[in-house]
Design an enzyme around this catalytic site. Structure first.
Site, PDB file in Angstrom:
ATOM      1  N   ASP A  20      43.793  30.060  41.852  1.00  0.00           N
ATOM      2  CA  ASP A  20      43.753  31.022  43.135  1.00  0.00           C
ATOM      3  C   ASP A  20      44.465  30.364  44.099  1.00  0.00           C
ATOM      4  O   ASP A  20      45.571  29.725  43.869  1.00  0.00           O
ATOM      5  CB  ASP A  20      42.364  31.116  43.829  1.00  0.00           C
ATOM      6  CG  ASP A  20      41.783  32.305  44.536  1.00  0.00           C
ATOM      7  OD1 ASP A  20      42.345  32.545  45.450  1.00  0.00           O
ATOM      8  OD2 ASP A  20      41.087  33.066  43.925  1.00  0.00           O
ATOM      9  N   HIS A  80      41.525  32.514  50.581  1.00  0.00           N
ATOM     10  CA  HIS A  80      40.926  33.188  49.536  1.00  0.00           C
ATOM     11  C   HIS A  80      40.179  32.293  48.443  1.00  0.00           C
ATOM     12  O   HIS A  80      39.198  32.625  48.023  1.00  0.00           O
ATOM     13  CB  HIS A  80      42.207  34.054  48.832  1.00  0.00           C
ATOM     14  CG  HIS A  80      41.485  35.080  48.019  1.00  0.00           C
ATOM     15  ND1 HIS A  80      41.297  34.852  46.572  1.00  0.00           N
ATOM     16  CD2 HIS A  80      41.029  36.386  48.089  1.00  0.00           C
ATOM     17  CE1 HIS A  80      40.998  35.903  45.743  1.00  0.00           C
ATOM     18  NE2 HIS A  80      40.796  36.964  46.737  1.00  0.00           N
ATOM     19  N   SER A 256      37.611  40.463  44.005  1.00  0.00           N
ATOM     20  CA  SER A 256      38.008  39.044  44.089  1.00  0.00           C
ATOM     21  C   SER A 256      36.594  38.374  44.421  1.00  0.00           C
ATOM     22  O   SER A 256      36.415  36.930  44.075  1.00  0.00           O
ATOM     23  CB  SER A 256      38.905  38.737  45.102  1.00  0.00           C
ATOM     24  OG  SER A 256      40.179  38.916  44.911  1.00  0.00           O
TER      25      SER A 256
END
Length: 325
Positions: A20, A80, A256
């Protein structure tokens, strides 16, 4: 979730690779769940384990080519990876914030975006192979692109052969996925999951009412499981609460978020199986995740067999099919 928990003395080590934007390990919910490369010496400037990466003590930054595994740069989505890691494996019972689904899993941070917000197939492939070579039980990939790559599929196959179970997000365009590389609905790596035993793609449902999220990509053939990815999929959209850089917490929505919820469930299943002496290959774990899901008829047009993640159902399936011994 409670029925999965085992005494600390019998709980096996489970490693989850988060491919990520990097993970902020200074966060109190993540600091104690940091994976450590046992053969690498921190800060000596050498490749102690001869894997081709210098000082990769808790993972590696494949975008920048260094060992800075936390988020880089000042771009909106660099939080994220930290959010994803918290959902999957934020620390339990530490008196801080919230808890991840598998709160005692070790997190390996593999940064594939650096400070740009963009990545390439070759970078992702190197990260996948690294995770497999360093013993990741689960690989979470909350990302996607539209480039077909045979070498990407080969990297995924390699990881599965090495014993890594792969979980990927279906994507957030609200379209039906297609495995034709020339189609707009081709989203990699999610579309490879149908051909690979030991990998699943995950779509999003509302965490409150279980309805399919309008933003989620779907396919009754290519999307194999649904998991919570938003607090509300109608009216005002709210995300799931998890860790973000700087010791803070924030809301994000999307597949996600669904993927790490499923990854956490997979880590719990592996914990149960290993603790009771069962050696399960990734292909078998995919079967367990599907067999232990709840089937919802209203999801059948969007998700393979209408399967949605249910920790109670998964726990009951494991206890009956793989009892303690």
């Amino acid at each position: 979730m409670r029925s999965f928990l085992l005494p600390m003395l019998t709980r096996p080590k489970i490693v989850m690779a988060v491919i990520d934007t990097g993970v902020d390990f200074t966060h109190p919910d993540l600091a104690w769940n940091r994976w450590s490369n046992p053969k690498e010496v921190d800060g000596n400037g050498r490749d102690d384990d001869r894997d081709g990466y210098v000082d990769d003590v808790d993972g590696y930054n494949f975008a920048s080519g260094n060992n800075h595994t936390g988020p880089e740069g000042d771009w909106p989505d660099n939080k994220h990876g930290t959010h994803v890691a918290g959902l999957a494996a934020g620390r339990i019972d530490n008196g801080e914030g919230g808890s991840g689904v598998a709160g005692v899993t070790e997190i390996m941070s593999l940064n594939v975006f650096g400070d740009s917000g963009y990545s390439r197939s070759t970078i992702l492939e190197n990260a996948i192979r690294y995770a497999a070579d360093h013993g990741a039980d689960v690989i979470n990939m909350s990302l996607g692109g539209r480039e077909y790559s045979r070498s990407m599929q080969s990297a995924l196959e390699y990881a599965i052969r090495k014993g890594s179970f792969i979980v990927t997000a279906a994507g957030n365009e609200g379209v039906e996925l297609c495995d034709d590389p020339m189609s707009f609905q081709f989203v990699s790596p999610a579309v490879y999951s149908r051909a690979l035993e030991g990998m699943i793609s995950v779509g999003s449902v509302d965490s409150v009412n279980g309805r399919f999220s309008t933003f989620s990509n779907y396919s009754p053939e290519l999307v194999e499981l649904a998991a919570p990815g938003a607090f509300s999929s109608s009216g005002s959209l709210l995300g799931l609460l998890s860790s973000v850089p700087g010791g803070k917490y924030g809301y994000l929505a999307g597949t996600s978020m669904s993927a790490p919820v499923a990854s956490g469930a997979a880590a719990l299943a592996i914990t149960w199986l290993k603790a009771h002496g069962y050696q399960i290959a990734p292909g078998r774990l995919e079967y367990i995740m599907k067999a232990g899901a709840r089937s919802e008829p209203v999801l059948r047009d969007a998700i393979q067999e209408g399967r949605t993640l249910d920790l109670n159902a998964l726990s009951n399936y494991l206890r009956s099919t793989y009892p303690p011994r």
